[in-house]
Design a protein around this motif. Structure first.
Motif, PDB file in Angstrom:
ATOM      1  N   VAL A  69      56.021 -37.499  39.977  1.00  0.00           N
ATOM      2  CA  VAL A  69      55.102 -37.725  41.081  1.00  0.00           C
ATOM      3  C   VAL A  69      55.542 -36.845  42.242  1.00  0.00           C
ATOM      4  CG1 VAL A  69      54.167 -39.416  42.699  1.00  0.00           C
ATOM      5  CG2 VAL A  69      54.735 -40.118  40.359  1.00  0.00           C
ATOM      6  N   CYS A  70      54.663 -36.007  42.713  1.00  0.00           N
ATOM      7  CA  CYS A  70      54.945 -35.150  43.861  1.00  0.00           C
ATOM      8  C   CYS A  70      54.338 -35.843  45.082  1.00  0.00           C
ATOM      9  CB  CYS A  70      54.326 -33.773  43.640  1.00  0.00           C
ATOM     10  SG  CYS A  70      54.626 -32.615  44.974  1.00  0.00           S
ATOM     11  N   THR A  71      55.182 -36.367  45.963  1.00  0.00           N
ATOM     12  CA  THR A  71      54.693 -37.158  47.091  1.00  0.00           C
ATOM     13  C   THR A  71      54.359 -36.315  48.315  1.00  0.00           C
ATOM     14  OG1 THR A  71      56.933 -37.592  47.861  1.00  0.00           O
ATOM     15  CG2 THR A  71      55.953 -39.204  46.348  1.00  0.00           C
ATOM     16  N   ALA A  72      54.809 -35.068  48.340  1.00  0.00           N
ATOM     17  CA  ALA A  72      54.515 -34.181  49.468  1.00  0.00           C
ATOM     18  C   ALA A  72      54.571 -32.738  48.978  1.00  0.00           C
ATOM     19  CB  ALA A  72      55.517 -34.387  50.597  1.00  0.00           C
ATOM     20  N   GLY A  73      53.664 -31.922  49.446  1.00  0.00           N
ATOM     21  CA  GLY A  73      53.663 -30.513  49.063  1.00  0.00           C
ATOM     22  C   GLY A  73      53.081 -30.297  47.688  1.00  0.00           C
ATOM     23  N   ARG A  74      53.597 -29.304  46.993  1.00  0.00           N
ATOM     24  CA  ARG A  74      53.094 -28.907  45.679  1.00  0.00           C
ATOM     25  C   ARG A  74      54.257 -28.357  44.881  1.00  0.00           C
ATOM     26  NH1 ARG A  74      48.399 -28.367  43.607  1.00  0.00           N
ATOM     27  NH2 ARG A  74      47.894 -26.785  42.081  1.00  0.00           N
ATOM     28  N   ILE A  91      51.349 -29.324  40.332  1.00  0.00           N
ATOM     29  CA  ILE A  91      50.886 -30.638  40.751  1.00  0.00           C
ATOM     30  C   ILE A  91      51.067 -30.833  42.246  1.00  0.00           C
ATOM     31  CG2 ILE A  91      51.375 -31.683  38.511  1.00  0.00           C
ATOM     32  CD1 ILE A  91      53.810 -33.040  39.814  1.00  0.00           C
ATOM     33  N   SER A  92      50.246 -31.693  42.779  1.00  0.00           N
ATOM     34  CA  SER A  92      50.437 -32.171  44.141  1.00  0.00           C
ATOM     35  C   SER A  92      50.343 -33.690  44.140  1.00  0.00           C
ATOM     36  CB  SER A  92      49.400 -31.561  45.085  1.00  0.00           C
ATOM     37  OG  SER A  92      48.102 -31.867  44.647  1.00  0.00           O
ATOM     38  N   ALA A  93      50.308 -34.268  42.931  1.00  0.00           N
ATOM     39  CA  ALA A  93      50.231 -35.721  42.819  1.00  0.00           C
ATOM     40  C   ALA A  93      51.039 -36.221  41.635  1.00  0.00           C
ATOM     41  CB  ALA A  93      48.785 -36.168  42.724  1.00  0.00           C
ATOM     42  N   LEU A  94      50.537 -36.124  40.392  1.00  0.00           N
ATOM     43  CA  LEU A  94      51.153 -36.787  39.255  1.00  0.00           C
ATOM     44  C   LEU A  94      51.063 -35.920  38.012  1.00  0.00           C
ATOM     45  CD1 LEU A  94      52.162 -39.490  37.865  1.00  0.00           C
ATOM     46  CD2 LEU A  94      49.749 -39.988  37.519  1.00  0.00           C
ATOM     47  N   ALA A  95      52.133 -35.939  37.217  1.00  0.00           N
ATOM     48  CA  ALA A  95      52.108 -35.288  35.911  1.00  0.00           C
ATOM     49  C   ALA A  95      52.816 -36.197  34.922  1.00  0.00           C
ATOM     50  CB  ALA A  95      52.801 -33.931  35.951  1.00  0.00           C
ATOM     51  N   ASN A  96      52.192 -36.451  33.786  1.00  0.00           N
ATOM     52  CA  ASN A  96      52.815 -37.212  32.711  1.00  0.00           C
ATOM     53  C   ASN A  96      53.234 -36.186  31.665  1.00  0.00           C
ATOM     54  OD1 ASN A  96      53.602 -38.924  30.704  1.00  0.00           O
ATOM     55  ND2 ASN A  96      51.710 -40.103  30.641  1.00  0.00           N
ATOM     56  N   MET A  97      54.529 -35.883  31.628  1.00  0.00           N
ATOM     57  CA  MET A  97      55.033 -34.804  30.796  1.00  0.00           C
ATOM     58  C   MET A  97      55.490 -35.345  29.446  1.00  0.00           C
ATOM     59  SD  MET A  97      54.636 -32.450  33.025  1.00  0.00           S
ATOM     60  CE  MET A  97      55.518 -31.036  32.435  1.00  0.00           C
ATOM     61  N   PRO A  98      55.099 -34.705  28.345  1.00  0.00           N
ATOM     62  CA  PRO A  98      55.580 -35.143  27.041  1.00  0.00           C
ATOM     63  C   PRO A  98      57.087 -34.943  26.943  1.00  0.00           C
ATOM     64  CG  PRO A  98      54.391 -33.069  26.852  1.00  0.00           C
ATOM     65  CD  PRO A  98      54.240 -33.537  28.268  1.00  0.00           C
TER      66      PRO A  98
END
Length: 118
Positions: A69-74, A91-98
């Motif tokens: 989860v990226c809470t600020a920036g990118r 991302i600038s929000a959420l990534a579900n990485m395998p």
């Protein structure tokens, strides 16, 4: 509730959430593994970090997914998967990485792209 920047949280079997001791450095992870080994691969660690520079190290998660989860920036995440293919996601929000399995000579990394302060 703990300050997740200092005290990670372990999510364990039976829907438990256990506050962990304050993070003290890389040796902390070995102690964490010993404390929570009963949960096996189903246990999850929740923590927060602030990055203002690109990562100089890398990590891998041989079992399970990692939620970033990226809470600020990118930020841009780079992976090399077990089959040799690569994946890059900004991302600038959420990534579900395998799950990432270590492949000889690979280094999953992250690049800080934009930093915002609130």
């Amino acid at each position: 509730m703990p300050d997740l920047f200092k005290q990670p949280l372990h999510l364990g079997l039976g829907a438990t959430a256990v506050v962990q001791p304050e993070f003290t450095g890389m040796d902390w992870y070995a102690d964490y593994s010993a404390r929570c080994e009963v949960d096996g691969v189903e246990g999850r660690l929740v923590s927060l970090y602030t990055f203002t520079e690109d990562w100089t190290s890398w990590e891998c998660h041989p079992v399970g997914h990692e939620v970033v989860v990226c809470t600020a920036g990118r930020m841009t995440l780079h992976q090399e998967l077990a089959d040799g293919t690569t994946a890059t996601v900004s991302i600038s929000a959420l990534a579900n990485m395998p799950s990432i399995r270590p492949v000889h000579g690979t280094r999953p990394t992250s690049k800080v792209r934009q930093r915002h302060f609130s």
